[in-house]
Design an enzyme around this catalytic site. Sequence first.
Site, PDB file in Angstrom:
ATOM      1  N   TYR A  51      55.092  33.935  35.645  1.00 26.82           N
ATOM      2  CA  TYR A  51      54.117  34.761  34.874  1.00 26.82           C
ATOM      3  C   TYR A  51      53.575  34.266  33.711  1.00 26.82           C
ATOM      4  CZ  TYR A  51      53.683  39.474  37.185  1.00 26.82           C
ATOM      5  OH  TYR A  51      53.243  40.597  37.904  1.00 26.82           O
ATOM      6  N   GLU A  53      50.997  35.985  31.685  1.00 27.22           N
ATOM      7  CA  GLU A  53      49.805  36.939  30.955  1.00 27.22           C
ATOM      8  C   GLU A  53      49.488  36.352  29.700  1.00 27.22           C
ATOM      9  OE1 GLU A  53      51.178  40.816  31.476  1.00 27.22           O
ATOM     10  OE2 GLU A  53      51.116  41.060  33.664  1.00 27.22           O
ATOM     11  N   ASP A 197      24.912  33.491  38.413  1.00 29.06           N
ATOM     12  CA  ASP A 197      26.192  33.671  39.657  1.00 29.06           C
ATOM     13  C   ASP A 197      25.953  32.204  40.347  1.00 29.06           C
ATOM     14  OD1 ASP A 197      28.069  33.521  41.667  1.00 29.06           O
ATOM     15  OD2 ASP A 197      27.900  35.648  41.871  1.00 29.06           O
ATOM     16  N   THR A 223      32.607  30.703  41.773  1.00 26.86           N
ATOM     17  CA  THR A 223      33.906  30.350  42.540  1.00 26.86           C
ATOM     18  C   THR A 223      34.066  28.876  42.558  1.00 26.86           C
ATOM     19  OG1 THR A 223      32.177  30.267  44.637  1.00 26.86           O
ATOM     20  CG2 THR A 223      33.627  32.246  44.180  1.00 26.86           C
ATOM     21  N   LYS A 226      33.341  26.471  46.988  1.00 25.13           N
ATOM     22  CA  LYS A 226      32.336  26.244  47.944  1.00 25.13           C
ATOM     23  C   LYS A 226      31.681  25.016  47.695  1.00 25.13           C
ATOM     24  CE  LYS A 226      30.934  31.497  48.015  1.00 25.13           C
ATOM     25  NZ  LYS A 226      31.483  31.748  46.955  1.00 25.13           N
ATOM     26  N   ARG A 232      40.436  28.319  46.366  1.00 21.42           N
ATOM     27  CA  ARG A 232      39.925  29.582  46.282  1.00 21.42           C
ATOM     28  C   ARG A 232      40.251  30.534  45.268  1.00 21.42           C
ATOM     29  NH1 ARG A 232      37.260  32.074  50.343  1.00 21.42           N
ATOM     30  NH2 ARG A 232      37.978  30.320  51.618  1.00 21.42           N
TER      31      ARG A 232
HETATM   32  N1  DSN Z   1      30.377  35.752  51.162  1.00 23.74           N
HETATM   33  C1  DSN Z   1      30.379  34.411  50.741  1.00 23.74           C
HETATM   34  C2  DSN Z   1      29.503  33.749  51.464  1.00 23.74           C
HETATM   35  O1  DSN Z   1      29.474  33.495  52.449  1.00 23.74           O
HETATM   36  O2  DSN Z   1      28.244  33.370  51.004  1.00 23.74           O
HETATM   37  C3  DSN Z   1      30.028  34.738  49.328  1.00 23.74           C
HETATM   38  O3  DSN Z   1      30.886  35.329  48.495  1.00 23.74           O
END
Ligand code: DSN
Length: 414
Positions: A51, A53, A197, A223, A226, A232
């Site tokens: 933990y 925090e 984003d 994120t 990707k 993730r």
């Molecule tokens: N759902 C994702 C995508 O496949 O683009 C984005 O969060």
Amino acid sequence: MDIIKETDKEVWQAIANEQKRQENYLVLIASENYCSAAIQATQGSCLTDKYAEGYPGKRWYTGCENTDTVESLAVARAKELFGAEHANVQPHCGCSANMAVYLAVLEQGDRILSMDLAHGGHLSHGLQKNLSGRLYEIYHYGVDRDTERINYDELKRIARECRPQLIIAGASSYPRALDFEQFKAAADEVDAKLMVDLAHIAGLVAGGVHPHPVPHADFVTSTTHKTLRGPRGGFILCKKEYAHLIDEEMFPGLQGGPLMHIIAAKAVCFKEALRPEFKDYAAQIVKNAQAMAKALEERGYRIVSGGTDNHLFLVDLTQKGMTGKEAVARLYEVGISANKNLIPFDKQSAFETSGFRIGAPAVTTRGMKEPEMEQIAAVIDETLAGGPSDGLRRRVADLCSAFPVRPQQVEASV
Ligand code: DSN
């Protein structure tokens, strides 16, 4: 894998099956990728038990000296990679990164101007059922019917009309480069803040093959899993003046205990992306997406907006008399994993769709280049035109075994 097998055979079996699936299928889902073994191992480490925090040097728990080290590394590397003044690496995902920005700059009922989900936006940018759509008044811009690209004059006109407090740049199925200067001009004109984003294109920006949002945006969310090829999770970049506000909204505003094993894996991901070879990877992703789009176009497929500047493109099946749903089901039968997708001004429902989305990040991680993209386009075309066959399955299997992902893991799981 052995220890999982001893403890829980059912879960072990599912993981072993997934390892084989990842090895034996061509992943063309634009938001998926394969992270490195070092990132996987870090995620599976003992840091999951701690933990922490709070933030480095200011925690609510004792024993945080090692979590402080990994979080400080992740923050410093994120700042270096993107040239940002401040980074928060605690968001569990892209949606919570976005939500933290909304909480930081908006009051309930304030107005957001974002890209229409049906034109390539994202659900966390104001879908009615999403928290963003429930808390705020949402307005959308989209793409032009003719060019299928964002029309920045039209975006500015809508902004003048709805006078949003926040404009969001960013999409999940828009194949063209985003012009952040134009977004900033639109925001300035109506005194709105600009949030970018970056989730889909973070790796392309880090690799220097897409315009950079940091000089223009008040906030950048993303994120890590990707095109950036990490674990993730999510993160936020902002100017120093917003640092305290963002940190407060992330914790305790929105989340409790940070996922320290994931934050450590984000640190490894940023380190990997800082290496010179990551630039080659990012450049190859774009070359591969363009090669595959061109090969499909030459085989008679209409590519939305006529091509791509980034890692993905959309195939319009309207003239082929087939829905996106049917197409991806057929492709999966030969070992190709892609997702159905609405195209701009789609006449089909979001469940059926007139198109499908193709992305090159995962096949590029496997080491594939333009010649393989042409082979994949040929398999896609033959599968959609004539139906799945053993011959097509064999061609996909041959490509997969020539460009393995993590063969040692599959061997260890049998
Ligand atoms: N759902 C994702 C995508 O496949 O683009 C984005 O969060």
